[in-house]
Design a protein around this motif. Structure first.
Motif, short mmCIF file in Angstrom:
data_model
loop_
_atom_site.label_atom_id
_atom_site.label_comp_id
_atom_site.label_asym_id
_atom_site.label_seq_id
_atom_site.Cartn_x
_atom_site.Cartn_y
_atom_site.Cartn_z
N LYS A 102 0.82 -1.21 0.00
CA LYS A 102 0.00 0.00 0.00
C LYS A 102 0.85 1.26 0.00
O LYS A 102 0.78 2.07 -0.90
CB LYS A 102 -0.91 0.03 1.22
N PHE A 103 1.64 1.45 1.04
CA PHE A 103 2.47 2.63 1.20
C PHE A 103 3.52 2.30 2.24
O PHE A 103 3.41 1.32 2.97
CB PHE A 103 1.65 3.85 1.64
N TYR A 104 4.54 3.14 2.31
CA TYR A 104 5.54 3.00 3.36
C TYR A 104 6.31 4.31 3.44
O TYR A 104 6.22 5.16 2.56
CB TYR A 104 6.49 1.82 3.12
N ALA A 105 7.08 4.45 4.50
CA ALA A 105 7.91 5.64 4.67
C ALA A 105 9.20 5.25 5.37
O ALA A 105 9.20 4.37 6.24
CB ALA A 105 7.18 6.70 5.50
N TYR A 106 10.28 5.86 4.97
CA TYR A 106 11.56 5.74 5.66
C TYR A 106 11.97 7.13 6.10
O TYR A 106 11.46 8.13 5.61
CB TYR A 106 12.65 5.19 4.73
N GLY A 107 12.93 7.19 6.97
CA GLY A 107 13.46 8.46 7.42
C GLY A 107 13.09 8.73 8.87
O GLY A 107 12.27 8.03 9.46
N SER A 108 13.69 9.76 9.41
CA SER A 108 13.50 10.05 10.83
C SER A 108 12.07 10.44 11.18
O SER A 108 11.62 10.24 12.29
CB SER A 108 14.49 11.13 11.28
N GLY A 109 11.32 10.97 10.24
CA GLY A 109 9.92 11.33 10.49
C GLY A 109 8.93 10.26 10.07
O GLY A 109 7.72 10.50 10.07
N SER A 110 9.43 9.07 9.75
CA SER A 110 8.55 8.03 9.21
C SER A 110 7.42 7.60 10.14
O SER A 110 6.32 7.32 9.64
CB SER A 110 9.34 6.82 8.73
#
Length: 159
Positions: free
Chosen positions: A102-110
C-alpha cells in the motif's frame, strides 16, 4: 534551501533517499554513469543492484564502514523507497529489500508519516499522491528533522 530534493529517476523508477543529503548526489552520479538503467522491478533485481552498489560505495565514494562488530553486515547507511509500475519497494541500510502493498515511509519522520498515511489511506477522495503528501506534511509538522517542501511525482501504472 535550493537542493532539498531527495528523489531521483532511475529508468522507470523513482528512488527516494534517506540519510545524508550526499547520498542523493552519489546515487545520481552512480546510476547516470551506467550504460543502461538497471532493472528495479522485483525484490531479487533490487537486491542484486544494491549489493553491487554497496561495493561501489566503499570503493569509489569512500563509504565509511567501520561498524559495531555485532552487526552481521556492513551498512550502506541509507534507506531508500523505490516506486515504479511494478510496485513499491524498500531497501534498508543492510540491503534488506521488501515489497510493500500500500504505502511506506523511511526516514527520521517516518512514524508520523506512516500514521498520517494510515489514517488517510481509505479516504475515497484522496489519490495516492495526496496520501503521500499528507505523510510528508505530518512528518514535517511533528518531527524537527523533517521539513517541507513536498516533492512528488505521479506515474502511470501498468495494469
Amino acid at each position: 534551501m535550493a537542493n532539498h530534493e531527495k528523489i531521483i529517476r532511475v529508468g522507470n523508477s523513482f528512488v527516494a533517499i534517506t540519510g545524508s543529503a550526499t547520498f542523493k548526489l552519489i546515487l545520481a552520479d552512480y546510476f547516470s554513469g551506467l550504460d543502461t538503467p538497471p532493472p528495479l522491478n522485483s525484490v531479487a533485481d533490487i537486491f542484486s543492484v544494491w549489493n553491487v552498489l554497496h561495493g561501489v560505495l566503499k570503493e569509489h565514494y569512500y563509504l565509511q564502514t567501520g561498524e559495531d562488530k555485532e552487526e552481521d553486515l556492513e551498512s550502506s547507511r541509507m534507506d531508500v523507497l523505490i516506486a515504479n509500475p511494478r510496485g513499491i519497494f524498500g531497501v534498508a541500510a543492510h540491503r534488506t529489500v521488501q515489497e510493500f502493498s500500500k504505502f511506506y515511509a523511511y526516514g527520521s519522520g517516518s512514524p508520523y508519516a506512516l500514521g498520517a498515511m494510515y489514517a488517510a489511506y481509505r479516504a475515497p477522495s484522496l489519490d495516492a499522491e495526496a496520501v503521500a503528501r499528507l505523510g510528508v506534511m505530518a512528518a514535517a509538522e511533528f518531527h524537527d528533522e523533517s521539513g517541507l517542501p513536498v516533492q512528488s511525482f505521479v506515474m502511470d501504472v501498468e495494469e
